[in-house]
Scaffold this active site. Structure first.
Site, PDB file in Angstrom:
ATOM      1  N   CYS A  63     102.903 -12.226  80.334  1.00 50.75           N
ATOM      2  CA  CYS A  63     102.607 -10.808  80.085  1.00 50.75           C
ATOM      3  C   CYS A  63     103.531 -10.159  79.065  1.00 50.75           C
ATOM      4  CB  CYS A  63     102.718  -9.995  81.372  1.00 50.75           C
ATOM      5  SG  CYS A  63     102.418 -10.906  82.868  1.00 50.75           S
TER       6      CYS A  63
ATOM      7  N   ARG B 113     107.691 -22.107  86.925  1.00 57.67           N
ATOM      8  CA  ARG B 113     107.972 -21.404  88.179  1.00 57.67           C
ATOM      9  C   ARG B 113     108.640 -22.359  89.140  1.00 57.67           C
ATOM     10  NH1 ARG B 113     102.192 -18.266  89.056  1.00 57.67           N
ATOM     11  NH2 ARG B 113     102.234 -17.178  87.061  1.00 57.67           N
TER      12      ARG B 113
ATOM     13  N   GLN C  57      98.543 -21.715  81.457  1.00 54.14           N
ATOM     14  CA  GLN C  57      97.426 -20.877  81.902  1.00 54.14           C
ATOM     15  C   GLN C  57      96.567 -20.477  80.708  1.00 54.14           C
ATOM     16  OE1 GLN C  57     100.122 -17.801  83.446  1.00 54.14           O
ATOM     17  NE2 GLN C  57      99.004 -17.980  85.361  1.00 54.14           N
TER      18      GLN C  57
ATOM     19  N   ASP D 154      95.575 -17.647  79.670  1.00 49.81           N
ATOM     20  CA  ASP D 154      95.982 -16.303  80.075  1.00 49.81           C
ATOM     21  C   ASP D 154      95.593 -15.266  79.033  1.00 49.81           C
ATOM     22  OD1 ASP D 154      97.158 -14.483  81.705  1.00 49.81           O
ATOM     23  OD2 ASP D 154      99.219 -15.110  81.317  1.00 49.81           O
TER      24      ASP D 154
ATOM     25  N   HIS E 281      95.660 -10.830  78.315  1.00 51.85           N
ATOM     26  CA  HIS E 281      95.991  -9.471  78.739  1.00 51.85           C
ATOM     27  C   HIS E 281      95.149  -8.513  77.927  1.00 51.85           C
ATOM     28  CE1 HIS E 281      99.419 -11.819  80.149  1.00 51.85           C
ATOM     29  NE2 HIS E 281      99.351 -11.000  81.180  1.00 51.85           N
TER      30      HIS E 281
ATOM     31  N   LYS F  75      93.725  -7.207  92.737  1.00 48.66           N
ATOM     32  CA  LYS F  75      93.104  -8.257  91.935  1.00 48.66           C
ATOM     33  C   LYS F  75      91.807  -8.756  92.549  1.00 48.66           C
ATOM     34  CE  LYS F  75      95.909 -11.739  94.246  1.00 48.66           C
ATOM     35  NZ  LYS F  75      96.578 -13.020  94.201  1.00 48.66           N
TER      36      LYS F  75
ATOM     37  N   HIS G 244      95.458  -8.354  83.602  1.00 47.86           N
ATOM     38  CA  HIS G 244      95.894  -9.747  83.458  1.00 47.86           C
ATOM     39  C   HIS G 244      94.726 -10.576  83.982  1.00 47.86           C
ATOM     40  CE1 HIS G 244     100.284  -8.449  83.938  1.00 47.86           C
ATOM     41  NE2 HIS G 244      99.629  -7.451  84.477  1.00 47.86           N
TER      42      HIS G 244
END
Ligand code: ZN
Ligand code: ZN
Length: 632
Positions: free
Chosen positions: A330, A359, A377, A379, A381, A461, A507
């Site tokens: 992010c 992580r 990911q 990913d 935004h 979410k 996200h």
């Protein structure tokens, strides 16, 4: 006292009458009833009757099966104690699809012990011994287990605050347990011991390693057989096993837990997926961005990750300045947004990155590709105005539907709402966000479940749980709404009325972690990827050296048509080459012999064994291209 049962009220005597006596007296007892539920509590049939509504618990209900499995765990413990008197008992709960019991037994058990234990369990079941409950003062229970030489039980009982504890006994075996249990051991219709594993006492790696025996039990022999068939299918499709057989990837202690190395075929598979993703994102108006792996800790403090997610992050120092390895993508995307003054006309902005994150997951939860410590990911935004939110979420929902359709996954949706603690942002923004998520799904007439309190710390979410070929559910795509980060990073845009306003941030991932998604695909397809995903699409097999030139010519034609192809020109028997190609699960093998070379044709062998002779190269290429682009 008054007992309500099946819409009728009964005046029952206080005192010695049990639930069993009561049901029997009404002529309402049958063998399938193994416990009762009253006032939300599950109780033994032998417990004294209580006031209130009474519900019988049948063995084939979810609660009944849970009680059955937990009772099977007790029977297993008894069998183990009879066969291995030195083994110490610890805990033995029912779990989602069975039960386990952890033992402290120095030599450890082996697979060969399982049939012996099963045999002894069956003998205990055949004797149909009553399982009885008694309540004793805690002190007495401690002394009892101390006297039996069961230190783990002593520790467990000593740790609970209650003054009285319940004990369950069958035969000479007594366990400390809340219950309820089956009325007798003979009520276990079908069981099977499955596997062994190591488990730390109380799940703490500083404690002693115990041996866990897994088993399962079912209300009928048929249901058990069906489950065993399912487990066999799961075992055959295990992505770790297929990953090795197809030489897709490796994870080793030498490299580090939860760290994946992609081998050539696995890396190719991943590139194919990434190519697909890039095209799909460009089509839908996303822009590509790329952020760094480490960012200064100050940014993680600003984002709230440092406060809320620090235990899962890695940190390092560069030139005496502290940096955090990104656990999410992010922040860099926010910096792109902030790099310019934004107007209402610029929005929505959709930034996409195949972002690799790290992580720190606990070693105990790591599992093949499904749970790793470093992953990538798909990913994105999205920064948008409040009035665009509904449409943006709606188009992500369409995106998810399109992609899941291509892979042939059904899926279910869940909305996760504000966590009770550990959240940032205002409660009224959370409420508003939750309303929007629900309205999108309502408008699309998609059913969903609500996961109360399960949202991320920055917003509610939508989670997508896809169902694979075996009916198992996997969490992949998520759409997370975020009112908090734009505030923390003071993001704004200039609105029509020239006023500065706050954008909303979304996200979202579609496949989720590439590692996990690849793991799911391997198991979903049992390693037999559809043509478009197959790392190797066509394998050309020559029967003798004489076809080498024709094989090379054909290889070039296929490669020019963007078909991934290899030639097996080794001087081996055709049967051997076919077997190897079958092991590699290649969609098509093209067999070239003298006849094919002379007539300029090919024999096509599909993965299912179907053969077609005398096909022209052009015809095969045309068909393969069609199958490839249609992603069948
Ligand atoms: Zn128990
Ligand atoms: Zn994010």
């Amino acid at each position: 006292m008054i007992v309500r049962f099946r819409d009728k009220e009964y005046a029952a005597p206080d005192g010695s009458v049990s639930f069993f006596d009561f049901l029997k007296g009404l002529g309402a007892f049958d063998k399938e009833i193994i416990a009762v539920k009253t006032g939300g509590e599950l109780l033994d049939l032998s417990s004294p009757l209580r006031e209130g509504s009474l519900e019988p618990v049948y063995i084939n209900s979810a609660e009944g099966t849970h009680i059955l499995r937990h009772s099977a765990a007790h029977v297993m413990a008894e069998a183990v104690k009879e066969l291995f008197p030195e083994a110490k008992v610890t805990i033995g709960p029912a779990i989602e699809t069975g039960f386990y019991y952890d033992f402290d037994y120095e030599p450890g058990f082996t697979e060969e012990d399982l049939p012996r234990i099963e045999e002894r369990m069956q003998a205990i079941i055949d004797k149909d011994i009553p399982i009885t409950r008694r309540v004793v003062p805690k002190k007495e229970a401690v002394e009892l287990f101390h006297g039996m030489g069961e230190p783990f039980k002593v520790e467990l009982i000593s740790a609970i605050p209650d003054e009285q504890v319940s004990l369950y006994t069958q035969d000479g075996f007594t366990d400390f347990c809340r219950g309820p249990h089956l009325p007798s051991t003979g009520r276990i219709p079908a069981f099977k011991l499955l596997s062994l594993a190591g488990a730390y006492w109380r799940g703490d790696e500083k404690n002693k390693m115990l041996t866990r025996i897994y088993g399962t039990a079912f209300p009928s022999a048929e249901a058990l057989q069906e489950h065993l068939k399912f487990l066999e299918e799961v075992r055959k499709r295990d992505h770790r096993r297929l990953g090795r057989e197809l030489d897709l990837f490796s994870i080793s202690d030498e490299v580090g837990a939860g760290l994946v190395i992609y081998h050539p075929s696995g890396a190719l598979l991943r590139y194919i997926l990434e190519d697909f993703e890039k095209k799909e994102h460009l089509k839908r108006g996303y822009q590509f961005v790329i952020g760094p792996q480490i960012l200064k800790v100050d940014l993680w403090k600003k984002s709230g990750h440092y406060e809320n997610y620090r235990e899962n992050m890695y940190f390092t120092k560069v030139d005496d300045v502290e940096y955090g390895l990104k656990p999410m993508n992010c922040v860099a995307h926010i910096m792109v947004y902030k790099s310019q003054i934004r107007s209402y006309r610029d929005l929505p902005l959709r930034y996409f990155e195949l972002g690799t994150v790290n992580r720190h997951e606990l070693s105990g939860v790591l599992h093949g590709l499904m749970r790793v410590r470093e992953f990538t990911q798909d990913d994105a935004h999205i920064f948008c105005r409040q009035d665009q939110l509904h449409d943006e979420i709606n188009s992500i929902a369409s995106f998810v539907a399109d992609v899941m359709g291509i892979f042939g996954f059904d899926y279910e949706l869940e909305i996760s709402t504000r966590p009770k603690e550990h959240f940032i942002g205002r409660i009224e923004d959370w409420d508003k966000a939750e309303r929007i998520l629900k309205s999108v799904l309502d408008d699309r007439s998609i059913p969903y479940d609500i996961n109360e309190g399960d949202g991320a710390f920055y917003g509610p979410k939508i989670d997508v749980k896809l169902k694979d070929a075996l009916g198992r559910k996997w969490q992949c795509a998520t759409i997370q709404l975020d009112f908090a980060l734009p505030e923390r990073f003071d993001l704004h845009y200039t609105d029509k009325d020239s006023r500065r306003k706050r954008p909303v941030m979304l996200h979202r991932v579609i496949l989720g972690a590439m590692e996990r998604f690849i793991g799911i695909l391997i198991e979903h397809y049992a390693g037999r990827f559809p043509l478009w995903l197959s790392p190797l699409q066509v394998l050309i097999l020559t029967i003798t050296d004489e076809q080498a030139a024709y094989a090379e010519e054909l290889r070039q034609m296929l490669a020019d048509a963007d078909i991934r192809v290899e030639v097996d020109g080794r001087n081996e028997k055709l049967g051997f080459k076919i077997r190897e190609g079958t092991m590699r699960k290649v969609p098509y093998m093209l067999i070239l012999g003298r006849k094919e070379a002379e007539t300029r044709t090919i024999s096509v062998r599909g993965r299912d064994g179907a053969e077609m002779k005398g096909v022209s190269a052009a015809e095969f290429i045309e068909r393969a291209k069609e199958e490839n682009t249609s992603r069948r």
